[in-house]
Design a protein around this motif. Sequence first.
Motif, PDB file in Angstrom:
ATOM      1  N   ALA A 240      -1.203   5.396   6.885  1.00 10.27           N
ATOM      2  CA  ALA A 240       0.187   5.677   6.517  1.00 10.27           C
ATOM      3  C   ALA A 240       0.803   4.428   5.904  1.00 10.27           C
ATOM      4  O   ALA A 240       0.555   3.315   6.372  1.00 10.27           O
ATOM      5  CB  ALA A 240       0.985   6.096   7.744  1.00 10.27           C
ATOM      6  N   PRO A 241       1.607   4.568   4.849  1.00 10.90           N
ATOM      7  CA  PRO A 241       2.255   3.392   4.257  1.00 10.90           C
ATOM      8  C   PRO A 241       3.187   2.715   5.264  1.00 10.90           C
ATOM      9  O   PRO A 241       3.763   3.356   6.145  1.00 10.90           O
ATOM     10  CB  PRO A 241       3.044   3.973   3.072  1.00 10.90           C
ATOM     11  N   ASP A 242       3.352   1.408   5.104  1.00 13.55           N
ATOM     12  CA  ASP A 242       4.261   0.648   5.954  1.00 13.55           C
ATOM     13  C   ASP A 242       5.712   0.868   5.564  1.00 13.55           C
ATOM     14  O   ASP A 242       6.622   0.705   6.390  1.00 13.55           O
ATOM     15  CB  ASP A 242       3.948  -0.849   5.868  1.00 13.55           C
ATOM     16  N   VAL A 243       5.952   1.199   4.291  1.00 11.94           N
ATOM     17  CA  VAL A 243       7.309   1.359   3.768  1.00 11.94           C
ATOM     18  C   VAL A 243       7.348   2.564   2.841  1.00 11.94           C
ATOM     19  O   VAL A 243       6.324   3.032   2.350  1.00 11.94           O
ATOM     20  CB  VAL A 243       7.775   0.100   2.994  1.00 11.94           C
ATOM     21  N   THR A 244       8.551   3.056   2.585  1.00  9.29           N
ATOM     22  CA  THR A 244       8.716   4.092   1.573  1.00  9.29           C
ATOM     23  C   THR A 244       8.657   3.442   0.191  1.00  9.29           C
ATOM     24  O   THR A 244       8.729   2.218   0.046  1.00  9.29           O
ATOM     25  CB  THR A 244      10.071   4.798   1.732  1.00  9.29           C
TER      26      THR A 244
ATOM     27  N   PRO B  91       0.820  -1.214   0.000  1.00  3.38           N
ATOM     28  CA  PRO B  91       0.000   0.000   0.000  1.00  3.38           C
ATOM     29  C   PRO B  91       0.858   1.270   0.000  1.00  3.38           C
ATOM     30  O   PRO B  91       1.700   1.469   0.878  1.00  3.38           O
ATOM     31  CB  PRO B  91      -0.805  -0.118   1.306  1.00  3.38           C
ATOM     32  N   LEU B  92       0.619   2.159  -0.976  1.00  4.20           N
ATOM     33  CA  LEU B  92       1.378   3.399  -1.145  1.00  4.20           C
ATOM     34  C   LEU B  92       0.458   4.497  -1.680  1.00  4.20           C
ATOM     35  O   LEU B  92      -0.510   4.212  -2.382  1.00  4.20           O
ATOM     36  CB  LEU B  92       2.544   3.187  -2.110  1.00  4.20           C
TER      37      LEU B  92
ATOM     38  N   GLN C 182      -3.511  -2.409  -7.662  1.00  3.84           N
ATOM     39  CA  GLN C 182      -4.843  -2.502  -7.057  1.00  3.84           C
ATOM     40  C   GLN C 182      -5.289  -1.086  -6.739  1.00  3.84           C
ATOM     41  O   GLN C 182      -4.668  -0.401  -5.918  1.00  3.84           O
ATOM     42  CB  GLN C 182      -4.792  -3.360  -5.799  1.00  3.84           C
ATOM     43  N   LEU C 183      -6.354  -0.644  -7.377  1.00  4.33           N
ATOM     44  CA  LEU C 183      -6.793   0.746  -7.314  1.00  4.33           C
ATOM     45  C   LEU C 183      -7.963   0.860  -6.353  1.00  4.33           C
ATOM     46  O   LEU C 183      -9.018   0.250  -6.562  1.00  4.33           O
ATOM     47  CB  LEU C 183      -7.186   1.221  -8.715  1.00  4.33           C
TER      48      LEU C 183
ATOM     49  N   ALA D 220       3.820  -9.024  -7.328  1.00  2.28           N
ATOM     50  CA  ALA D 220       3.908  -7.804  -6.523  1.00  2.28           C
ATOM     51  C   ALA D 220       2.804  -6.854  -6.972  1.00  2.28           C
ATOM     52  O   ALA D 220       2.714  -6.509  -8.156  1.00  2.28           O
ATOM     53  CB  ALA D 220       5.266  -7.150  -6.689  1.00  2.28           C
ATOM     54  N   VAL D 221       1.969  -6.421  -6.034  1.00  7.19           N
ATOM     55  CA  VAL D 221       0.815  -5.583  -6.337  1.00  7.19           C
ATOM     56  C   VAL D 221       0.976  -4.240  -5.633  1.00  7.19           C
ATOM     57  O   VAL D 221       1.044  -4.184  -4.401  1.00  7.19           O
ATOM     58  CB  VAL D 221      -0.500  -6.256  -5.882  1.00  7.19           C
ATOM     59  N   CYS D 222       1.026  -3.177  -6.400  1.00  9.15           N
ATOM     60  CA  CYS D 222       0.996  -1.833  -5.821  1.00  9.15           C
ATOM     61  C   CYS D 222      -0.445  -1.488  -5.493  1.00  9.15           C
ATOM     62  O   CYS D 222      -1.305  -1.447  -6.382  1.00  9.15           O
ATOM     63  CB  CYS D 222       1.575  -0.828  -6.819  1.00  9.15           C
TER      64      CYS D 222
END
Length: 231
Positions: free
Chosen positions: A39-43, A32-33, A85-86, A60-62
């Motif tokens: 808040a995202p888990d990672v940058t 998730p970004l 994934q939108l 890998a799914v953004c």
Amino acid sequence: MRPCPRVQVAGVHDVDEALMLARLGVDSVGLPLRLAVHAPDVTEAQAARIVAALPPDVLAVCITYATDPAEIDALCRALGCGAVQLHAPMAPAALAALRARRPDLYVIKSVIVPPDPAPARREALLAEARALAAHCDALLTDSLDPASGATGATGRTHDWSVSALLARACPCPLLLAGGLGPDNVAAAIRAVRPAGVDAHTGLEDARGRKDPALVAAFAARARAALDAAGA
């Protein structure tokens, strides 16, 4: 085109956690970004390193709330993701533009189910899903948290009969998300008969990290129920 993921898990913090998911039978890892609520888990740089470390048989799914096709394209290219994934509202025309721009990108579009939808709302969700399905590879039903406005990672289930309706009526595969974990995933699959399932907070320990025992149980029970359902 890759088949719809059967077992997807969203939200990882590092390469080791992502590889643990892969070892335990997860088909796709969601990152998730650019989110609307959480808040995202990672940058994004960390996410790119996670994507590069995943084995080739794990998708890998953004996961993002971005809506502009050019921004989505650029983000997925920067991450090296083969799928997106939108989660934000998005018109079918914008999805069509993304498809034209990136025909190789596996596109999953969420359909958000509110609590206790009235019959008219069910029909509206069905119409929305059918319109979106023409321009994506899979749909994903998820739950709305009215208190926060979040439409993902809520830990809330929704009325599975709505997801079952969409799974039967829409021409593309459907992933079921929203409050799933080892204890309810088999019942959810029996009720909805989706192509696959997605979990996030239901597999986490008190620190917010993915618990290997929960992940293993979720993946095993999901696969058994999907096999029994013929998915």
